[in-house]
Motif scaffolding. Structure first.
Motif, mmCIF file in Angstrom:
data_model
loop_
_atom_site.group_PDB
_atom_site.id
_atom_site.type_symbol
_atom_site.label_atom_id
_atom_site.label_comp_id
_atom_site.label_asym_id
_atom_site.label_seq_id
_atom_site.Cartn_x
_atom_site.Cartn_y
_atom_site.Cartn_z
ATOM 1 N N SER A 1 0.833 -1.207 0.000
ATOM 2 C CA SER A 1 0.000 0.000 0.000
ATOM 3 C C SER A 1 0.868 1.258 0.000
ATOM 4 N N PHE A 2 1.963 1.224 0.761
ATOM 5 C CA PHE A 2 2.875 2.368 0.786
ATOM 6 C C PHE A 2 3.454 2.612 -0.605
ATOM 7 N N ILE A 3 3.856 1.553 -1.291
ATOM 8 C CA ILE A 3 4.435 1.693 -2.637
ATOM 9 C C ILE A 3 3.405 2.275 -3.595
ATOM 10 N N ASP A 4 2.183 1.752 -3.540
ATOM 11 C CA ASP A 4 1.129 2.215 -4.447
ATOM 12 C C ASP A 4 0.813 3.691 -4.237
ATOM 13 N N GLU A 5 0.877 4.142 -2.993
ATOM 14 C CA GLU A 5 0.462 5.505 -2.679
ATOM 15 C C GLU A 5 1.591 6.529 -2.774
ATOM 16 N N ASN A 6 2.849 6.082 -2.632
ATOM 17 C CA ASN A 6 3.936 7.042 -2.497
ATOM 18 C C ASN A 6 5.032 6.952 -3.560
ATOM 19 N N LEU A 7 5.158 5.826 -4.233
ATOM 20 C CA LEU A 7 6.231 5.678 -5.211
ATOM 21 C C LEU A 7 5.658 5.689 -6.619
ATOM 22 N N SER A 8 6.531 5.886 -7.578
ATOM 23 C CA SER A 8 6.096 5.998 -8.969
ATOM 24 C C SER A 8 5.620 4.659 -9.497
ATOM 25 N N ASP A 9 4.882 4.708 -10.585
ATOM 26 C CA ASP A 9 4.403 3.487 -11.228
ATOM 27 C C ASP A 9 5.584 2.625 -11.669
ATOM 28 N N GLY A 10 5.400 1.337 -11.609
ATOM 29 C CA GLY A 10 6.436 0.425 -12.079
ATOM 30 C C GLY A 10 7.354 -0.088 -10.991
ATOM 31 N N VAL A 11 7.200 0.416 -9.739
ATOM 32 C CA VAL A 11 8.014 -0.099 -8.632
ATOM 33 C C VAL A 11 7.382 -1.395 -8.135
ATOM 34 N N GLU A 12 8.167 -2.467 -8.135
ATOM 35 C CA GLU A 12 7.650 -3.777 -7.757
ATOM 36 C C GLU A 12 8.106 -4.161 -6.357
ATOM 37 N N LEU A 13 7.218 -4.829 -5.621
ATOM 38 C CA LEU A 13 7.546 -5.390 -4.315
ATOM 39 C C LEU A 13 7.776 -6.881 -4.479
ATOM 40 N N VAL A 14 8.939 -7.359 -4.039
ATOM 41 C CA VAL A 14 9.254 -8.779 -4.137
ATOM 42 C C VAL A 14 9.671 -9.293 -2.764
ATOM 43 N N ARG A 15 9.407 -10.571 -2.554
ATOM 44 C CA ARG A 15 9.829 -11.233 -1.335
ATOM 45 C C ARG A 15 10.444 -12.567 -1.732
ATOM 46 N N PRO A 16 11.749 -12.749 -1.475
ATOM 47 C CA PRO A 16 12.402 -13.995 -1.913
ATOM 48 C C PRO A 16 11.831 -15.205 -1.190
ATOM 49 N N GLU A 17 12.049 -16.354 -1.785
ATOM 50 C CA GLU A 17 11.645 -17.594 -1.135
ATOM 51 C C GLU A 17 12.384 -17.715 0.198
ATOM 52 N N ARG A 18 11.681 -18.154 1.219
ATOM 53 C CA ARG A 18 12.231 -18.310 2.560
ATOM 54 C C ARG A 18 12.842 -16.999 3.079
ATOM 55 N N PRO A 19 12.042 -15.984 3.200
ATOM 56 C CA PRO A 19 12.581 -14.692 3.661
ATOM 57 C C PRO A 19 13.132 -14.742 5.081
ATOM 58 N N TRP A 20 12.654 -15.726 5.881
ATOM 59 C CA TRP A 20 13.100 -15.830 7.272
ATOM 60 C C TRP A 20 14.594 -16.160 7.345
ATOM 61 N N SER A 21 15.068 -16.990 6.413
ATOM 62 C CA SER A 21 16.483 -17.387 6.435
ATOM 63 C C SER A 21 17.297 -16.671 5.363
ATOM 64 N N ALA A 22 16.729 -15.618 4.755
ATOM 65 C CA ALA A 22 17.416 -14.912 3.672
ATOM 66 C C ALA A 22 18.745 -14.323 4.133
ATOM 67 N N ILE A 23 18.807 -13.858 5.366
ATOM 68 C CA ILE A 23 20.020 -13.171 5.825
ATOM 69 C C ILE A 23 21.174 -14.143 5.993
ATOM 70 N N CYS A 24 20.931 -15.275 6.667
ATOM 71 C CA CYS A 24 22.050 -16.205 6.859
ATOM 72 C C CYS A 24 22.468 -16.853 5.535
ATOM 73 N N ARG A 25 21.519 -17.095 4.631
ATOM 74 C CA ARG A 25 21.874 -17.622 3.312
ATOM 75 C C ARG A 25 22.706 -16.599 2.533
ATOM 76 N N GLY A 26 22.258 -15.345 2.554
ATOM 77 C CA GLY A 26 22.975 -14.307 1.827
ATOM 78 C C GLY A 26 24.352 -14.030 2.393
ATOM 79 N N ALA A 27 24.497 -14.168 3.713
ATOM 80 C CA ALA A 27 25.807 -13.954 4.336
ATOM 81 C C ALA A 27 26.817 -14.977 3.838
ATOM 82 N N VAL A 28 26.368 -16.222 3.628
ATOM 83 C CA VAL A 28 27.253 -17.249 3.069
ATOM 84 C C VAL A 28 27.576 -16.923 1.612
#
Length: 677
Positions: free
Chosen positions: A464-491
């Motif tokens: 909702s924030f993106i739709d109301e405040n940012l320009s058209d074409g901005v996409e919201l994405v959430r990677p698979e398994r967002p809970w463990s995204a940080i430790c996976r990305g750190a490796v």
């Protein structure tokens, strides 16, 4: 000005100390026999002297051993530890494998019910729970035990986040929600939880590799921490990890990485691989990473310089605040106190603290809340309270006396999210504004990750924030398994060369020094006399690192200066000088140390004993009462260690050792936002 504090001054003259000529040392490395040979034949003698068969074999074995050691050093196991406020996650991978072969530690050794990507970062001490035979950690901590959780938030008590913290956080310190044993510090509790993490990841690696292979393998431990963590908080985190056993073997090392950076590495890498050719990430655009964690929110913007190979750089200074999933828990406690008063306040910590049946039940409701139709639901939480007024209609509407259940309406549940939603929007808006002011490419993607990033309600609010405040074409994405995204990305970030080529300095960092006095520029009160450079002006700031400055992995800044050590005519065990280190979070750093925006964060301890004694020996029986040394103070901040490193060098030599001692509790309070916001 004290004789041994803030002694550095701007170097106005040529070098006072002449470098020692080391050419004479080189020739001593050659043998007497070699020196007897004429120079024209010396090279031939050294190269072509024949070796015996035994010498050839010894040489071959040594060459082979050296090659094996080099190979061993190149083959590393990368172990990531995402020590969150509420949960801890760990993953590992090999430099010989691809990023998609990274494994997450999921067996926490507490039975089949505890096979999860993360475990609660909490500990129950035997000394506070007499019925226990030993300290209990993670899933061993049961409802009813007095336990410590959310300790991470106390590692950086001096951190100022410019109005971005949850206002209820300070009230929670020392309460049932943020309990620390009376005879311990937060760093010690954090260390004890990390000890369990070290044991767990070692056991996981040993099961897979075997004991002998693991003993020969180098391990790199990548510890994640919030992007907004102060210099002191980073050092405290690193030291706690070392005290827990990480990096204790000679071949192992510890590096730090910002949580948002790790999350971004995983998100971009995994999404690009999952949908090749069709991706929300495009070169020459920017992506905002919003890491919603248990106790902190980190928002950083990255410019995508190229996709193949993947190259990212921080587009502007990232931000963070101590407001995450725990903000919702704190809001629940405040709501309970307002509803039930002393009946709730007098309950034991084991009944309503972290890990209690009451909070565990709420955790499940919180994760599943979606808004929309959920606003009309009623949520029940088990909690027996005996001092309630049964005749009070407000109490009767919020408590089920038959089943001893607290009742929450859907609207009340939504209200508990208000703080974390507000702070997330504030951080997102500021990051987008900063990105535009820095003349970066447009923001085209927002990446949502972290434990709270898994919440369907938070996903819908950010959309909702993106739709109301940012320009058209901005996409919201959430990677698979967002809970463990940080430790996976750190490796992933350390399996090869990190895709993040440049980072941004969070603050101005500098020293207070003295310069040549100029009556048109300097105050009369700052005037003092230096025995080597004459009339000087003290209390002047020299900023070696600028807020927002781009920093590569090899980044360093150098300050040419000089130091005067007094009392050198007296024989001492050591000759030590002290220099304070300061930071400023404003857009434009001031020129004077007494400006309200300048705060002292550490003291550099410069040990000049070696060079003073060398000079005393050269001077003979009557050394001077003070000595002057020209040196370069070099500050390094962009490297993988994730902490500030400071060294002092002469033209051809190193001037002693510098250690940083961080302030315990600096008195400092900033305005709600920096000047550029």
């Amino acid at each position: 000005m004290s004789s041994d504090e803030n002694i550095l001054g701007m170097r106005d003259d040529e070098w006072i100390d002449k470098p020692i000529d080391d050419d004479s040392l080189v020739i001593t490395k050659m043998t007497t026999e070699t020196l007897s040979v004429k120079p024209s034949k010396r090279k031939a003698l050294l190269i072509f002297a024949p070796l015996s068969l035994e010498q050839e074999e010894v040489k071959r074995v040594k060459r082979e051993e050296a090659a094996n050691k080099r190979a061993e050093r190149k083959v590393k196991i990368i172990c990531a530890i995402d020590m969150g406020t509420t949960y801890i996650g760990m993953a590992y991978g090999s430099t010989l494998r691809d990023w998609n072969q990274v494994k997450v530690v999921s067996d926490w050794g507490s039975g089949p019910d505890h096979i999860h990507e993360k475990a609660p970062s909490r500990i129950a001490y035997q000394k506070e729970n007499p019925g226990l035979d030993s300290d209990k950690t993670v899933y061993e901590v049961r409802p009813g035990m007095i336990s410590c959780q959310w300790t991470k938030l106390l590692l950086d008590p001096s951190e100022d986040t410019s109005g971005l913290d949850d206002p209820l956080l300070e009230k929670s310190v020392g309460t049932k929600l943020m309990h620390i044993p009376i005879d311990m510090t937060a760093q010690e509790v954090y260390r004890d939880i990390l000890k369990r993490a070290y044991q767990q990841i070692w056991n996981s690696l040993e099961d897979e590799m075997g004991e002998k292979a693991l003993e020969k393998t180098s391990l790199r431990f990548v510890i994640t921490l919030p992007a907004g963590w102060s210099l002191k908080g980073r050092v405290a985190t690193r030291q706690a990890a070392r005290d827990a056993g990480f990096g204790g073997r000679g071949r192992d090392d510890i590096v730090l990485i910002d949580e948002a950076e790790a999350a971004m590495c995983y998100a971009v890498t995994s999404i690009l691989a999952a949908v090749p050719g069709i991706s929300p990430f495009q070169a020459k655009t920017c992506a905002v990473c919003c890491d919603l964690g248990g106790g902190t929110i980190d928002v950083c913007t990255y410019k995508i310089s190229s996709i193949e190979p993947l190259k990212l750089e921080e587009a502007c200074v990232g931000q963070g605040g101590k407001a995450g999933s725990t903000s919702i828990d704190r809001a629940l406690h405040e709501l309970m106190q307002n509803k039930f008063g002393i009946a709730f306040e007098e309950l034991d910590i084991a009944k309503v603290g972290a890990g209690s049946a009451f909070m565990e039940a709420f955790e499940g409701k919180k994760r599943g809340f979606q808004g929309n139709d959920d606003r009309r639901k009623t949520y029940y939480l088990p909690l027996k309270m005996t001092k309630l007024d049964r005749d009070d209609p407000a109490v009767a509407a919020s408590y089920d006396f038959t089943d001893d259940m607290v009742k929450l309406t859907g609207e009340e549940m939504e209200s508990l999210f208000e703080t974390v939603v507000e702070k997330t929007f504030q951080l997102l808006a500021t990051q987008v504004k900063r990105t535009m002011k820095a003349k970066n490419p447009p923001v085209k993607t927002v990446v949502l990750c972290g434990g709270l990033g898994s919440s369907p309600y938070m996903m819908s609010q950010v959309q909702s924030f993106i739709d109301e405040n940012l320009s058209d074409g901005v996409e919201l994405v959430r990677p698979e398994r967002p809970w463990s995204a940080i430790c996976r990305g750190a490796v992933i970030s350390h399996l090869g060369k990190s895709p993040v080529t440049h980072r941004r300095a969070r603050d101005h960092i500098g020293i207070c020094w003295h310069v040549k006095f100029d009556p048109d520029k300097h105050e009369e009160a700052d005037k003092y006399y230096c025995p080597h450079q004459g009339l000087r002006a003290k209390n002047q700031m020299k900023w070696c690192i600028t807020r927002g400055q781009k920093m590569s992995q090899s980044f360093s800044e150098t300050i040419p200066c000089y130091a005067v050590m007094k009392g050198t005519n007296i024989q001492k065990d050591e000759y030590v000088a002290y220099q304070h280190l300061y930071i400023c979070s404003r857009k434009n750093a001031p020129d004077r140390v007494d400006d309200p925006g300048v705060r002292r964060v550490a003291t550099m301890r410069l040990d000049l004993t070696k060079v003073v004694n060398e000079k005393r020996q050269r001077e003979g029986a009557q050394p001077p009462s003070n000595m002057s040394f020209n040196m370069d103070i070099q500050a390094k901040l962009g490297n993988d260690k994730g902490i500030l490193e400071v060294v002092a060098k002469g033209k051809w030599k190193k001037y002693g050792e510098i250690t940083l001692e961080y302030e315990v509790d600096p008195a400092y309070k900033e305005v709600s936002f920096s000047e550029d916001d």
